[in-house]
Write an enzyme that holds these catalytic residues in place. Structure first.
Site, short mmCIF file in Angstrom:
data_model
loop_
_atom_site.label_atom_id
_atom_site.label_comp_id
_atom_site.label_asym_id
_atom_site.label_seq_id
_atom_site.Cartn_x
_atom_site.Cartn_y
_atom_site.Cartn_z
N HIS A 1 -6.97 2.75 3.93
CA HIS A 1 -6.71 3.55 5.14
C HIS A 1 -7.97 3.72 5.99
CE1 HIS A 1 -2.89 4.74 3.31
NE2 HIS A 1 -2.58 5.41 4.41
N CYS B 1 -10.93 2.79 0.34
CA CYS B 1 -9.50 3.08 0.53
C CYS B 1 -9.11 2.31 1.78
CB CYS B 1 -9.27 4.57 0.72
SG CYS B 1 -7.62 4.98 1.34
N GLU C 1 -2.43 8.70 8.57
CA GLU C 1 -0.97 8.64 8.58
C GLU C 1 -0.38 9.44 9.74
OE1 GLU C 1 1.33 6.95 6.58
OE2 GLU C 1 -0.34 5.90 5.64
N ASP D 1 0.88 -1.18 0.00
CA ASP D 1 0.00 0.00 0.00
C ASP D 1 0.91 1.23 0.00
OD1 ASP D 1 -2.37 1.61 0.30
OD2 ASP D 1 -1.89 1.83 2.41
N SER D 2 0.28 2.40 -0.07
CA SER D 2 1.06 3.64 -0.01
C SER D 2 1.60 3.92 1.39
CB SER D 2 0.18 4.81 -0.45
OG SER D 2 -0.91 4.94 0.46
N CYS E 1 -4.47 -1.64 -1.67
CA CYS E 1 -4.61 -0.22 -1.92
C CYS E 1 -5.73 -0.04 -2.94
CB CYS E 1 -3.29 0.32 -2.48
SG CYS E 1 -3.39 2.04 -3.03
N1 DGL Z 1 -4.65 3.18 1.00
C1 DGL Z 1 -4.70 3.60 -0.36
C2 DGL Z 1 -6.02 3.31 -1.01
O1 DGL Z 1 -6.58 2.33 -0.63
C3 DGL Z 1 -4.03 4.88 -0.75
C4 DGL Z 1 -4.34 6.12 -0.01
C5 DGL Z 1 -3.43 7.19 -0.52
O2 DGL Z 1 -2.23 6.98 -0.45
O3 DGL Z 1 -3.94 8.21 -1.02
O4 DGL Z 1 -6.47 3.97 -1.89
#
Ligand code: DGL
Length: 264
Positions: free
Chosen positions: A184, A182, A148, A6-7, A69
């Site tokens: 996150h 997402c 984050e 993931d990011s 992600c």
């Molecule tokens: N967690 C990621 C997603 O599911 C990326 C969030 C991001 O880095 O903008 O889209």
């Protein structure tokens, strides 16, 4: 061994589910913390990042990849599959399937990054299996830096106010199911649930984890190689470690290493 990326912290929502579902499989996680967020990037940048993330994971002996992600799953999954000789599982289809299963009134909300929402990936996946479903989408980009930066406790006022603002339209639509598109976002699911009472939340990381498990089981790919977890990030370790531990509920001290992702 399963490779997950993931990011940043978001993919840990998949790792937490994998730990439960297949505790005996080794997992290697990469969080691209030096280049987060992904959800505001152009397609060409995302393709580059996604290929590098995969290339790094492939330097380890993995037999499947979980793209934990929503953004990369929306934009780059076909590209990753085209260059990969091992299975690549994303979050979009498994989440769409779970949402269609869960909804009673056929109104499904989807939240994700700007790129994910603009791509229409979840809408397409839902409509493919439930053409009659009504889908309402909202981009919630601020959730990513809030997570984050550790604004994740249940009673965090700033995150709650942000959620109220972002979720107003979906709430007004009467949706009974909401995809946290997402990865996150499940980290702040307590807050989202408090703003959306009575709505079934679909955790995209968890659904993808269930999906890769089913696939690996059916294909006899489960190795039972020990259940070890190793974490890699592309920027400083301590911030990641602290918030990851808050979310995972156990220590990962000494298990996180830093790499230079531009080398891959
Ligand atoms: N967690 C990621 C997603 O599911 C990326 C969030 C991001 O880095 O903008 O889209």
């Amino acid at each position: 061994m399963i490779g997950v990326f993931d990011s940043g912290l978001g993919g840990l929502t998949a790792v937490r589910a994998l730990e439960k579902i297949m505790p005996n499989e080794n997992i290697i996680y990469f969080g691209d913390t030096g280049r987060v967020p992904y959800g505001t990037r152009s397609e060409s940048t995302l393709l580059k990042y996604a290929r590098q993330d995969l290339a790094f994971l492939r330097t380890h002996d993995i037999n499947a990849v979980l793209v934990a992600c929503g953004t990369v799953s929306s934009i780059a999954i076909d590209d990753l599959r085209s260059i990969s000789d091992i299975p690549v599982v994303g979050v979009v289809e498994p989440s769409a399937e779970a949402a269609v299963k869960a909804t009673k009134n056929r109104i499904i909300g989807v939240i994700g990054t700007g790129v994910t929402v603009a791509s229409g990936s979840f809408n397409k996946a839902i409509k493919k299996i439930a053409p009659d479903a009504k889908v309402i989408t909202t981009a919630c980009p601020l959730f990513v830096p809030l997570v984050e930066n550790g604004f994740i406790e249940k009673d965090n006022e700033i995150t709650r106010l942000t959620a109220e603002k972002y979720l107003a339209d979906i709430k007004a639509s009467g949706a009974d199911t909401l995809i946290l598109g997402c990865t996150h976002f499940p980290i702040i699911s307590d807050i989202i649930a408090s703003v959306m009472p009575g709505v079934t939340l679909i955790n995209s990381g968890e659904e993808a984890a269930k999906s890769i498990y089913t696939m690996m089981k059916n294909e006899n790919m489960l190795l039972g190689d020990g259940g070890d977890l190793s974490y890699f990030v592309s920027d400083e370790i301590s911030g990641f470690e602290k918030i990851a531990e808050m979310f995972l509920g156990h220590s990962i001290n000494g298990q996180v290493r830093k790499i230079n992702i531009e080398e891959y």
